[in-house]
Design a protein around this motif. Sequence first.
Motif, short mmCIF file in Angstrom:
data_model
loop_
_atom_site.label_atom_id
_atom_site.label_comp_id
_atom_site.label_asym_id
_atom_site.label_seq_id
_atom_site.Cartn_x
_atom_site.Cartn_y
_atom_site.Cartn_z
N GLU A 340 43.61 36.37 -62.82
CA GLU A 340 43.41 36.90 -61.48
C GLU A 340 43.05 35.78 -60.52
N ARG A 343 46.07 33.80 -59.79
CA ARG A 343 46.93 34.46 -58.81
C ARG A 343 46.36 34.29 -57.39
N GLU A 344 45.05 34.44 -57.29
CA GLU A 344 44.43 34.30 -55.98
C GLU A 344 44.56 32.87 -55.47
N LYS A 347 47.95 32.46 -54.33
CA LYS A 347 48.09 33.16 -53.06
C LYS A 347 47.48 32.34 -51.93
N ALA A 348 46.29 31.77 -52.22
CA ALA A 348 45.64 30.94 -51.21
C ALA A 348 46.49 29.71 -50.90
N GLU A 511 50.23 43.85 -54.59
CA GLU A 511 49.66 42.59 -55.03
C GLU A 511 48.23 42.80 -55.51
N SER A 513 46.09 40.63 -56.16
CA SER A 513 45.16 39.67 -55.57
C SER A 513 44.57 40.18 -54.26
N VAL A 514 45.15 41.25 -53.68
CA VAL A 514 44.69 41.79 -52.40
C VAL A 514 43.72 42.94 -52.60
N ARG A 516 41.74 46.02 -55.43
CA ARG A 516 41.14 46.23 -56.74
C ARG A 516 41.23 47.72 -57.12
N LYS A 570 44.35 41.53 -43.85
CA LYS A 570 44.01 41.64 -45.27
C LYS A 570 44.61 42.89 -45.89
#
Length: 599
Positions: A340, A343-344, A347-348, A511, A513-514, A516, A570
């Motif tokens: 996770e 992935r973040e 993404k960043a 996604e 990563s966006v 939960r 977001k």
Amino acid sequence: MKSSRRNISALTAHALQRPLAKFGAMLGAIFLVELSVMLAADRLQFDMSGWAGALIDAVTLTALASVILWPLIVNPLRAALETEQAMAQMILDAATDAIITIDDRGIIQAQNRAARKMFGVADQNAIGRNVSVFVPSPHRERHDGYLENYRRTGVKHVIGATRQLEATRTDGEVFPIELSVSEVWAGGRRLFTATIRDITQRKLTEERLQKLSSAVEQSPAATVITDTNGRIEYVNPRFSEITGYAPEELIGKTPALIKSGLTPPEVYEDLWRTILSGREWRGDMQNRKKNGELYWEQEIISAVKNERGEIVNFIAVKEDITARRQAEEALQQKHASLLEAERELLKAHESLADAARLEAVGRLAAGVAHEVKNPLTIIRLGVDYLSKQPSQESNQEVLQDVRGAVDRADYVIGDLLDFARLRQFARRPTDINQVIDNAINLINYEIKRRNVAIVRNRDVQLPYIYADPDRLVQVFINLLSNAVQAIGQDGSIEIVTRSIRLSERDLDRFERSVFRVGEQVIGVDIRDNGPGIPAMHEKKLFEPFFTTKPLGEGTGLGLAVSRNIVIMHKGSIEISNRPEGGASARLMFRVAREYLTNE
């Protein structure tokens, strides 16, 4: 006196057991009878001549009788005795245990074949020797004393009992034996018969069994032995330590006592099918301790067979793997968290790359605005001036084309600046349904012109989101305009808005990563019944300057700008084809914290 008489009687009895002694006694009796008869025949005349004649006659008759009786009595007696002795020796030699007979002084009188083999000494080298030659030190030196003590006190220590001792062979090898001694009297003599069994193999077997028993008792793995019906016959201390049950609580019971009820029945069916076939079963099970605590164990269960190959028991070796299981689960969670985070991070990284790209485009757009927009303004002013001057109609048409081209260039520059600008949003609690209604009203003319029906499917009183409604209107104008243009003429667009609490299945479509699992969001679906998106274009839809519209009808920046706006809120956006035809745009935005519900 009595002792002397008893010894004489014993010696006499012993002598009479021999054939020659018996024959001599018989001749003596004959001689005495003949002498008496002769004397009586002389009418008891006891003069010297009478005695001499009677004596000579008795000797003569006795000698004659010996010649006659020797083949009739002595030979059969000797043959019978030899046969009896041979038979007795055969019986002794047939015994598998060694048998040695000694007298009360410890002198060997006889031994059988097993004794000869066991000690490695022939009869001629053994008989007549002291039996202590077969006794290892320090008892060898004390052996005669043991016999003397018994003769004196009559107290038995070995006689009549079976004991385990050590013996020595003629080559000096010391080995363990099982000894039993019996006392007999024969012909007035005291004899001792020792039955000796070599227990070397038994001792080795006992040692191996002791080692095996100690290994099982001290094993760090729990061990259980059951009968063929699964009833427990033995558990080692480790099993009791793990489960909390004492051995007496388990013996006679079945392992069902520790079942947790969480293992599927088909696992037990496979277990029994495997071990009853004689094969080994391996697997993990979750069981329950006496205190109710659950634990995991890894089991290996196999059959124990006898010499005929028949299954007589089952043995299970179990290892408590609870800690390992927990560590594996923790590792899996850490691995999932790492994925996770990865992935973040990606993404960043993508966001940073987008930001860098936007910054570069922003600088380019500023340059374009300075270098292109000012000349366009001059051109527009010139066109306006010329259009007011008298001229031919053809000139007016040219001026109109120039004005259209200037407007087109100005529109492209405006889109480019919208894509590049990173100005602050004016966020506030926003009703997403109101934003969508405003977007519909702004393009309502185009919707009606193309005869496209708008179908609203909305949740009543949706929670608010934090957003800049003016920027979100731009997103929905772009999405709705694209849908209308894709339909072309006569179609429908369904707009669904709802409040949802995200599940794993929902996140499979967006996604991770966006959002939960369990998070409350507002979801928007815009579904059209147009021709859909060519498969080759699906992954390029959000790329700047990419468009599927004919040349001159789009800049290719609308969806890129919309995606940037959604990301800056977001949120999440994706566009895909629908299985039933047409395309679908799915958007999700977080519910403002103060508007979260417990539903």
